[in-house]
Design a protein around this motif. Structure first.
Motif, short mmCIF file in Angstrom:
data_model
loop_
_atom_site.label_atom_id
_atom_site.label_comp_id
_atom_site.label_asym_id
_atom_site.label_seq_id
_atom_site.Cartn_x
_atom_site.Cartn_y
_atom_site.Cartn_z
N ARG A 53 16.31 55.25 3.77
CA ARG A 53 16.16 55.40 2.47
C ARG A 53 16.29 54.20 1.92
O ARG A 53 16.84 54.38 1.49
N ILE A 54 14.95 54.06 1.37
CA ILE A 54 14.85 53.05 0.43
C ILE A 54 14.54 53.38 -0.80
O ILE A 54 15.18 54.61 -1.00
N ALA A 55 15.22 51.69 -1.35
CA ALA A 55 15.04 52.29 -2.80
C ALA A 55 14.26 53.08 -4.31
O ALA A 55 12.73 53.17 -3.07
N GLY A 56 14.39 54.16 -4.07
CA GLY A 56 13.08 55.67 -4.69
C GLY A 56 13.33 56.52 -4.23
O GLY A 56 13.15 57.75 -4.92
N ASP A 57 14.24 56.68 -2.56
CA ASP A 57 13.92 57.43 -1.86
C ASP A 57 15.43 58.58 -2.65
O ASP A 57 16.25 58.27 -3.08
N VAL A 58 15.04 59.84 -2.51
CA VAL A 58 15.62 60.91 -3.23
C VAL A 58 16.85 60.51 -1.80
O VAL A 58 17.71 61.21 -3.33
N GLY A 59 17.08 60.61 -1.60
CA GLY A 59 18.14 60.15 -0.26
C GLY A 59 18.85 59.21 -0.65
O GLY A 59 20.44 59.02 0.38
N ASN A 60 19.10 58.35 -1.60
CA ASN A 60 19.03 57.15 -1.81
C ASN A 60 19.69 57.13 -3.11
O ASN A 60 19.51 57.53 -3.93
N PRO A 61 21.14 56.73 -3.41
CA PRO A 61 21.74 57.23 -3.87
C PRO A 61 22.13 56.09 -5.44
O PRO A 61 21.84 56.39 -6.70
N ALA A 62 21.86 54.67 -4.86
CA ALA A 62 21.19 53.57 -5.35
C ALA A 62 19.63 53.84 -6.51
O ALA A 62 19.25 52.92 -6.90
#
Length: 234
Positions: free
Chosen positions: A16-25
């Motif tokens: 889950r890369i940056a920007g993915d809804v499932g990435n806390p970052a």
């Protein structure tokens, strides 16, 4: 305790890369992910309801996120709109599991049809649209299920999902799908990204189509802001 967003996540192996809804970052505030065991994309991205077992696990995960301080709860998959009301009824904080829920208001506000870019047009059936309160004539749907790179990454069985993918190549596939939608329906006034894996490419989609692009990661910010305590007047 700082404000925290709770995320109900499908059980997946792909990154889950940056920007993915499932990435806390992806968020400017704290976020905590609860992976729902067995909620594989092959079981959720379907024209129908999740199983009772998986739905009960989602309810339990939502209650646990609330107990740990979540002020609002979202999910990584828009197809979970079919159980949104049930999950919301199991907790005392706002729940928005699907960007599909944004479509009715966007259609009213913009005075035109809304384009929906989805993981699977074939699987996005009447049950999900009704759960989101969407009038069928208010939207145009374009799916990515027939794009090999997308399908082999996000829609494959758990054991076949890759642990990495070419972000630039994925962006090209997603942007092309958005452009196909626009060419097919030039009256569309806004785009909604149903799939939680699509927000990383929202800027590129907007640049290619000239349309405003809406997704759950942005909506989560609005949801969290709505839960902030009102300062007492001094």
């Amino acid at each position: 305790m700082p404000p925290m967003l709770g995320i109900l996540s499908l059980d997946t192996a792909f990154p889950r890369i940056a920007g993915d809804v499932g990435n806390p970052a992806s968020y400017p505030f704290a976020a905590e992910v609860a992976i729902v065991d067995g909620a594989h994309s092959t079981r959720i991205v379907v024209d129908g309801m999740p199983s009772e077992t998986i739905t009960a696990r989602m309810e339990a995960a939502a209650r646990d996120l609330e107990a740990r301080g979540a002020r609002a709860i979202i999910s990584t998959c828009g197809f979970l709109v079919t159980v949104q009301a049930r999950i919301a009824g199991s907790v005392g904080v706002p729940v928005l599991l699907s960007a599909l829920s944004l479509v009715p208001e966007l259609a009213r506000a913009n005075g035109g049809r809304v384009g929906v870019l989805t993981a699977s047009r074939k699987a996005l059936g009447t049950l999900a649209l009704e759960a989101a309160g969407i009038a069928p004539n208010s939207l145009v749907i374009e799916g990515l299920e027939d794009e090999p790179l997308f399908a082999q990454t996000f829609l494959a069985p758990y054991d076949d999902q890759p642990t990495s993918f070419d972000r630039r190549a994925m962006e090209a596939v997603v942007v092309a799908a958005a452009q196909r939608l626009q060419a097919r329906a030039p009256d569309v006034t806004a785009l909604v990204l149903e799939c939680g894996n699509l927000p990383p490419y929202s800027d590129a989609i907007a640049a290619a189509t000239g349309l405003p692009v809406h997704h759950l990661a942005d909506a989560a910010g609005v949801l969290m802001a709505s839960t902030e305590p009102v300062p007492a007047e001094g």
